[in-house]
Design an enzyme around this catalytic site. Structure first.
Site, mmCIF file in Angstrom:
data_model
loop_
_atom_site.group_PDB
_atom_site.id
_atom_site.type_symbol
_atom_site.label_atom_id
_atom_site.label_comp_id
_atom_site.label_asym_id
_atom_site.label_seq_id
_atom_site.Cartn_x
_atom_site.Cartn_y
_atom_site.Cartn_z
ATOM 1 N N GLU A 1 0.844 -1.185 0.000
ATOM 2 C CA GLU A 1 0.000 0.000 0.000
ATOM 3 C C GLU A 1 0.886 1.245 0.000
ATOM 4 O O GLU A 1 1.855 1.275 0.748
ATOM 5 C CB GLU A 1 -0.916 0.030 1.231
ATOM 6 C CG GLU A 1 -1.933 1.151 1.131
ATOM 7 C CD GLU A 1 -2.904 1.182 2.331
ATOM 8 O OE1 GLU A 1 -2.759 0.376 3.263
ATOM 9 O OE2 GLU A 1 -3.786 2.036 2.316
ATOM 10 N N GLY B 1 3.077 2.213 10.920
ATOM 11 C CA GLY B 1 2.850 1.460 12.146
ATOM 12 C C GLY B 1 2.600 -0.005 11.841
ATOM 13 O O GLY B 1 3.227 -0.892 12.417
ATOM 14 N N ALA B 2 1.689 -0.266 10.901
ATOM 15 C CA ALA B 2 1.350 -1.643 10.562
ATOM 16 C C ALA B 2 0.509 -1.662 9.304
ATOM 17 O O ALA B 2 0.009 -0.629 8.872
ATOM 18 C CB ALA B 2 0.581 -2.294 11.706
ATOM 19 N N MET B 3 0.352 -2.868 8.731
ATOM 20 C CA MET B 3 -0.340 -2.993 7.448
ATOM 21 C C MET B 3 -1.243 -4.222 7.433
ATOM 22 O O MET B 3 -0.838 -5.309 7.825
ATOM 23 C CB MET B 3 0.714 -3.069 6.331
ATOM 24 C CG MET B 3 0.145 -3.251 4.942
ATOM 25 S SD MET B 3 -0.859 -1.822 4.443
ATOM 26 C CE MET B 3 -2.008 -2.645 3.351
ATOM 27 N N GLU B 4 -2.451 -4.007 6.918
ATOM 28 C CA GLU B 4 -3.538 -4.989 7.039
ATOM 29 C C GLU B 4 -3.592 -6.032 5.936
ATOM 30 O O GLU B 4 -4.687 -6.555 5.646
ATOM 31 C CB GLU B 4 -4.868 -4.232 7.071
ATOM 32 C CG GLU B 4 -5.293 -3.581 5.730
ATOM 33 C CD GLU B 4 -4.908 -2.122 5.562
ATOM 34 O OE1 GLU B 4 -3.898 -1.699 6.183
ATOM 35 O OE2 GLU B 4 -5.577 -1.407 4.801
ATOM 36 N N GLU C 1 -5.712 -3.055 12.499
ATOM 37 C CA GLU C 1 -5.379 -3.845 11.306
ATOM 38 C C GLU C 1 -6.307 -5.044 11.178
ATOM 39 O O GLU C 1 -6.720 -5.399 10.076
ATOM 40 C CB GLU C 1 -3.910 -4.293 11.330
ATOM 41 C CG GLU C 1 -2.892 -3.166 11.531
ATOM 42 C CD GLU C 1 -3.046 -1.965 10.604
ATOM 43 O OE1 GLU C 1 -3.643 -2.104 9.517
ATOM 44 O OE2 GLU C 1 -2.575 -0.875 10.976
ATOM 45 N N HIS D 1 -9.617 -4.000 9.696
ATOM 46 C CA HIS D 1 -9.577 -3.764 8.253
ATOM 47 C C HIS D 1 -10.028 -4.993 7.464
ATOM 48 O O HIS D 1 -10.378 -4.880 6.296
ATOM 49 C CB HIS D 1 -8.153 -3.423 7.803
ATOM 50 C CG HIS D 1 -7.831 -1.954 7.798
ATOM 51 N ND1 HIS D 1 -8.661 -1.004 7.260
ATOM 52 C CD2 HIS D 1 -6.723 -1.281 8.241
ATOM 53 C CE1 HIS D 1 -8.087 0.200 7.378
ATOM 54 N NE2 HIS D 1 -6.917 0.063 7.976
ATOM 55 N N GLU E 1 -9.848 3.978 6.138
ATOM 56 C CA GLU E 1 -9.045 4.406 7.280
ATOM 57 C C GLU E 1 -9.855 5.152 8.339
ATOM 58 O O GLU E 1 -9.762 4.850 9.528
ATOM 59 C CB GLU E 1 -7.849 5.240 6.811
ATOM 60 C CG GLU E 1 -6.821 4.450 5.978
ATOM 61 C CD GLU E 1 -6.226 3.248 6.697
ATOM 62 O OE1 GLU E 1 -6.419 3.100 7.924
ATOM 63 O OE2 GLU E 1 -5.571 2.424 6.014
#
Ligand code: BES
Ligand code: ZN
Length: 881
Positions: free
Chosen positions: A128, A268-271, A305, A308, A327
């Protein structure tokens, strides 16, 4: 690097692709410097599309090393390949066809951390928003959805673990020590949700049984030896899964859910579907190394996450203009989760503090944009606090306007109607209109108009008639590209608090619609009359922060004190305490600015100290009452010609006055808010620590000695207390021997733990005053610093530019020149990180003229020398807006 093209993408230009992607089959042969990617893509031409139209695929720094059409070599005159596009011509009119695209990429050399890269020997991906095009040529846009089959081939000894999205199909051994694994994700998804991870990691395993009785394997992968530090994240994951079933009726939809923690990560993080990738900072925690805030962040981000999976993955975005659709909504969901897991009012106060300190300045400055923008030059720069936090507030307002039940119906309809689709904000809003029968046409302006609305209120009580009349006006300030605004639909929750502390129930309300305690403002001006009000009430406005607005109402201190004592809405009590302190903070800053002696009348502190000492209130709330508005908050309230040194000096004087006025209370809090038993990160225990640490700070200020903090540092049995004691020492007594000793002891004790060393950098980078810059430059030479790691850069450079107002805004402009140097150097490696750091300049026009000119000069230098599209976009808008 993607260099500047100056090309602007417009929402109005959206059109679907000419070709429909049916299936994706990827094979990766992993190698640190030459990974071979074979993509087999099945397409067909969309109905009605020009039979001569070529297929255009996105690329970014790619080289094509093979192209087959239905398994046959493709004639060179039928395609054109450049680093950023593959164009294929003479394709079938209707029948499906298969392209096999081969690219060779170099993960080791990927310093942008976009696409396939290496982090501490692990292969991982971040796709992303537009990273997939750095892996292979592809229609890299969120409205192209397909099921994926993934095969990963790699050296087995170095990469025992081969992970991708979906369910595991199988694997096996190859010759020469190599092995493979295959994965299938049946849920059609866009490329930005693709993920691959390979390497050697430790794992923590658990299980979750869903509401329909399916068993899901849960796995969290971390560096070997760190498994025990993933226990809290696992617990947060299970609680998130349960909560989403109970509150939103959403069940998980694969056999396995994996989280991988990596140490080099831009965000921070990814889903990614079934395979979330996390910055290890938001996974790893134990009492010795993580603060209460770290635990709360881990819980919130794990939840975010995970959530999501439905809001973002099952229903994704049609295009990147719709980013708030996933988001903003998912932030709203994670806020609700945390409110349910912890204390709702305390959570709300923290959210609003964050919104005001981050989003309000963005909305008031050159980078202001609507929650749903209508144009962008670099999508990476639109993962903003406006899209996220204001986007969440907009969702919250829908819930406020509709009420709980109809909001739930609208969400259910959204999940039912758009599952498996790429949706728009209009689709989302329509679900709430259809579920409630309410027209949200005017409300939708919240998505399209930038700027924080200002609501001005005057009140007039008629004792003879027992009526209260409010004159309420709203304006939305101009923002870049939007000079004139229309009135918005603002849901304003309010209470009329009578002298005895009860809340008046009006006999009638005239002049605006009212549902429950919520007044619906829709016009530029309203005259609202309440009848049957027995005595002059104090007006409590925007309860629970029902709308993300600035309220201007000249409230009498006595009324604020009444609200601070009696409001049933705890957020409003906190707000009243803050409003009581604000005039003192502003006056003190203005006096310091003029070089006058600062005079403080501390009567405003009575309400604050009463709340701080009130055993009927939860400690976390009391701690929030003690935390005054930040220097950035005061700067925003002053609204221009700002001198950060004067604001700091003024705030210090106010803190000192409170510290002296409340000396006894603070001593009592230090003695009584002690821990019972072993450390626990739960909200109640964290609240007691927060209150004790707030009291410790005030005591230290009153007594003006490092002794108390030094003692707390020596005694601390957890990172919250330890880091707080170190902060008080370093920020208040930077040159004291106690501080030097504590800083060295801390560094030595945690030398092997990068995430704790980040705190050490951050504490020192935020020591106020002129000396900060030299300190930061010295720390850049420290052996623990690593310019290639985003967490290190953020904890040192980021903390300095975002969270050290006096240090960064040095009157001689050296802070700005330093930032310009850093931006240009970091930009060459990691443009996203550089662009984000540069947003620290977004309020430069609010500075007094001397500093503003120096800030401008630094921006001009960046503008002259910058290479990337990311930084150029930010610097241009920052200078222009
Ligand atoms: N989808 C984002 C991660 C992301 C952001 C990827 C920008 C690419 C570009 C993820 O869901 C997210 O929002 N992460 C946040 C944390 C969250 C709790 C708000 C982040 O990474 O800061
Ligand atoms: Zn997100």
């Amino acid at each position: 690097m993607r260099t500047d093209t100056g090309r602007i993408i417009h929402l109005a230009d959206y059109r679907p692709t000419d070709f429909v992607l049916e299936r994706v089959d990827l094979t990766f042969e992993l190698d640190p410097e030459a990974t071979k990617v074979e993509a087999r893509l099945i397409f067909h031409r969309r109905d009605g599309v020009d039979p001569a139209a070529p297929l255009v695929l996105d690329g970014d720094e790619l080289t094509l090393s093979g192209l087959l059409f239905d398994q046959m070599e493709m004639a060179p005159e039928r395609y054109t390949a450049t680093p950023d596009a593959l164009v294929v011509r003479d394709l079938p009119e209707t029948s499906p066809f298969e392209l096999t695209i081969t690219t060779i990429i170099n993960p080791q050399a990927n310093s942008q951390l976009m696409g396939l890269y290496r982090s501490s020997g692990i292969y991982c991906t971040q796709c992303e928003a537009e990273g997939f095009r750095r892996i292979t040529y592809f229609p890299d846009r969120p409205d192209v959805l397909a099921p994926y089959t993934i095969t990963i081939i790699a050296d087995k000894a170095a990469n025992p673990l081969l992970l991708s999205n979906g369910n595991y199909l199988g694997g096996g051994n190859f010759d020469e020590g190599r092995h493979f694994a295959a994965w299938f994700d049946p849920h059609p998804k866009p490329a930005y949700l693709f993920a691959l991870v390979a390497g050697d990691l430790g794992v923590v395993e658990d299980k979750f049984t869903t509401m329909s009785g399916r068993e899901v394997a849960l796995k969290i992968y971390v560096e070997h030896g760190k498994e025990s530090r993933a226990a809290y994240a696992m617990d947060a994951l299970k609680r998130s899964m349960k909560w989403d079933e109970e509150v939103f009726g959403r069940e998980y939809d694969l056999d396995i859910f994996m989280i991988v923690a990596v140490s080099d990560f831009n965000m921070g993080a990814m889903e990614n579907k079934g395979l979330n990738v996390f910055n290890d900072k938001y996974v790893l925690a134990d009492p010795e190394t993580a603060t209460d805030a770290d635990y709360a962040n881990i819980e919130a981000i794990i939840a975010h996450e995970y959530f999501h999976n439905w809001t973002g993955n099952r229903i994704t975005c049609r295009d990147w203009f719709q980013l708030c659709l996933k988001e903003g909504l998912t932030v709203f969901r994670d806020h609700e989760f945390s409110a349910d897991q912890r204390s709702r009012p305390v959570k709300r106060i923290a959210e609003v503090r964050h919104l005001r300190s981050e989003q309000f300045p963005e909305d008031a400055g050159p980078l202001a944009h609507p929650v749903r923008p209508d144009k962008y030059r670099e999508i990476n720069n639109f993962y903003t606090t406006t899209v996220y936090e204001k986007g969440s507030e907009v969702t919250r307002m829908i819930a406020t306007i509709l009420g709980r039940d109809r909001f739930k119906k609208g969400m259910d309809l959204y999940f039912e109607r758009h599952d498996g689709e790429a949706a728009t904000v209009e689709d989302f809003v329509r679900c709430f209109e259809d579920a409630s029968g309410r027209d949200l046409g005017q409300f939708s302006l919240w998505y399209n108009q930038a700027g924080t609305p200002h609501v001005t209120v005057t009140a007039d009580y008629d004792a003879a008639a027992k009526t209260l009349t409010l004159e309420i006006g709203q304006t939305v300030p101009p923002t870049p590209g939007q000079a004139h605004k229309k009135p918005m639909h603002i849901p304003l929750d309010l209470a009329l608090v009578l002298e005895d502390g009860t809340i008046a129930v009006p006999a009638s309300v005239d002049g605006a619609e009212m549902t429950g305690s919520v007044l619906h403002l829709k016009e530029a001006r309203h005259t609202v009359t309440f009848t049957g009000i027995p005595s002059r009430p104090a007006l409590s406005l925007n309860r629970s922060f029902s709308a993300p607005i600035v309220v201007r109402y000249d409230q009498k201190p006595a009324d604020l004190a009444l609200i601070a004592r009696h409001e049933t809405d705890l957020f409003s009590r906190w707000q009243a305490i803050t409003d009581l302190a604000l005039p003192a903070l502003k006056d003190a800053a203005l006096a310091a600015r003029k070089g006058e002696a600062i005079q403080i009348d501390v009567t405003f502190a009575d309400a604050l100290l009463a709340v701080a000492a009130d055993p009927a209130l939860e400690p976390a709330f009391r701690a929030q009452a003690l935390a005054l508005p930040s220097e950035a908050d005061i700067a925003r309230e002053l609204g221009g010609d700002n001198d950060p040194d004067a604001i700091h000096a003024g705030r210090e004087a106010v803190l000192t006055a409170i510290a002296r006025a409340g000396a006894d209370a603070f001593r009592t809090l230090c003695d009584t808010m002690t821990a019972e038993g072993a450390y626990s990160p739960d909200a109640a225990s964290a609240g007691r620590r927060a209150l004790r640490n707030a009291a410790l700070l005030y005591r230290t200020i009153a007594e003006d000695t490092p002794a108390l903090a030094a003692e707390a540092f020596a005694k601390a049995d957890n990172m919250t207390d330890l880091a707080q004691a170190l902060t008080v020492l370093a920020h208040r007594f930077p040159e004291a021997p106690e501080t030097h000793a504590a800083l060295s002891a801390f560094e030595a004790r945690f030398a092997e733990n990068a995430l704790v060393i980040d705190k050490w950098f951050q504490i020192q980078a935020t020591i106020p005053g002129e000396g900060a810059l030299a300190r930061v430059m010295r720390l850049k030479e420290n052996r623990h610093f690593n310019e290639n790691n985003p967490n290190r850069v953020r904890s040192l450079v980021g903390a300095f530019v975002f969270s050290n107002p006096t240090g960064f805004n040095r009157a001689d402009g050296a802070g700005y020149r330093f930032l310009a140097e850093e931006i240009l150097r970091i930009d060459a490696k990691n443009p996203q990180l550089a662009a984000r750091l540069l947003t620290s300049m977004r309020s430069w026009r609010q500075l007094e003229p001397g500093r503003a000119e120096l800030a401008r000069a630094a921006l001009v230098r960046v503008e002259r020398e910058v290479l990337s599209n990311d930084v150029r976009d930010i610097v241009d808008r920052t200078l222009k807006g």
